[in-house]
Write an enzyme that holds these catalytic residues in place. Sequence first.
Site, mmCIF file in Angstrom:
data_model
loop_
_atom_site.group_PDB
_atom_site.id
_atom_site.type_symbol
_atom_site.label_atom_id
_atom_site.label_comp_id
_atom_site.label_asym_id
_atom_site.label_seq_id
_atom_site.Cartn_x
_atom_site.Cartn_y
_atom_site.Cartn_z
ATOM 1 N N LYS A 1 -8.080 -67.888 -29.273
ATOM 2 C CA LYS A 1 -9.232 -68.585 -29.847
ATOM 3 C C LYS A 1 -8.858 -69.536 -30.981
ATOM 4 C CE LYS A 1 -12.689 -65.079 -28.552
ATOM 5 N NZ LYS A 1 -11.876 -64.012 -27.960
ATOM 6 N N SER B 1 -14.583 -62.911 -32.916
ATOM 7 C CA SER B 1 -13.922 -62.950 -31.610
ATOM 8 C C SER B 1 -14.926 -62.844 -30.471
ATOM 9 C CB SER B 1 -12.877 -61.830 -31.502
ATOM 10 O OG SER B 1 -11.785 -62.232 -30.719
ATOM 11 N N LYS C 1 -6.492 -64.347 -37.361
ATOM 12 C CA LYS C 1 -7.126 -64.055 -36.071
ATOM 13 C C LYS C 1 -6.541 -62.772 -35.517
ATOM 14 C CE LYS C 1 -10.064 -64.680 -32.899
ATOM 15 N NZ LYS C 1 -10.149 -63.190 -32.879
ATOM 16 N N SER D 1 -7.011 -62.465 -27.906
ATOM 17 C CA SER D 1 -7.922 -63.389 -28.595
ATOM 18 C C SER D 1 -7.259 -64.276 -29.639
ATOM 19 C CB SER D 1 -9.067 -62.613 -29.249
ATOM 20 O OG SER D 1 -9.977 -62.165 -28.278
#
Length: 331
Positions: free
Chosen positions: A99, A153, A258, A96
């Site tokens: 993203k 997420s 993140k 992720s």
Amino acid sequence: MLHAAVAFAIVAALVPTAAEAGQRKVAKKARVSKTYIAKHRRAPIIAAKPSYGQKAGLHSAQDELALRSSVALVMDQDTHEILFSKNEQAVLPIASLTKLMTGLVVSEANLPLDEVITITQDDVDTEKGSSSRLRVGTTLTRDEAMHLALMSSENRAAHALGRTFPGGLQVFVAKMNAKARELGMKDTQYVEPTGLSFRNQSSAKDLATLVNVASQVPQLREYSTSPGAVVAVGKRMLQYNNTNRLVKNPDWDIGLQKTGYISEAGQCLVMQAKVAGRKLIMVFLDSAGKLSRIADAERVRRWVENNAPASAGATLPAATVPSTVVRQVSG
């Protein structure tokens, strides 16, 4: 009398004695017990699928900070000086962390943030079978989808951002890869906007470049570091929280972050944070345990604080380890 005696003998033969009845009850209980145990026996523990980094032997690399991440990079954001590196050129799945590029492409497109997006069956994860509280038919604004994708997420939110991009999902993914090339991220490729695919891959050096650029976008900074948010989904009010517990830690001053995880990538984390007066970019890939990426970040923070330069112009001693260079790791 004879008939009565015969009848009595037959009944006696058919009716079990008290002892026999007791033995049958015990046998029945034993059968029930065995059945119960069989049904409720714990499922065998299945070993976790090894990550690509584990398959490549990257975890064999030792470093002076004893990090659990097989790949790590710490860079001074202002000077671009590399303070710490470990297998920084290995190209691995990034989960992720994808993203961040999804958010960057959406933000640079200047699309209306109040435009309503509907979650469709196309947004349901068929790659990993992950769950989501955003049911098919849920409507939310592009702004809310961005927030959930970066903070929590949320995979369906991230996929919907790409699917509803002008031109559709293929155009969006092409934009992601074009942006990577524009930034000089030569080790990076994207095939979808969520990170659920192991084919989304990058290196620590490329991800440091992405974090450097993304951290200069106020929207990405705000949404990725938001501790939590309540989102109205139909008649329901859903509480979402940040996937990175460090954003609530007063010892940290995080500008952008993140997290990411799929089995092929291991536990991943990128951050831009101020430590000992310096703006640092940290990248941790393929960490061994759920909490170890956080522990690795804490180790780095303490190391930087303990080695903070005493005078202006002094530099932090670089900590490096011999790198196991893996340009591309296959499954």
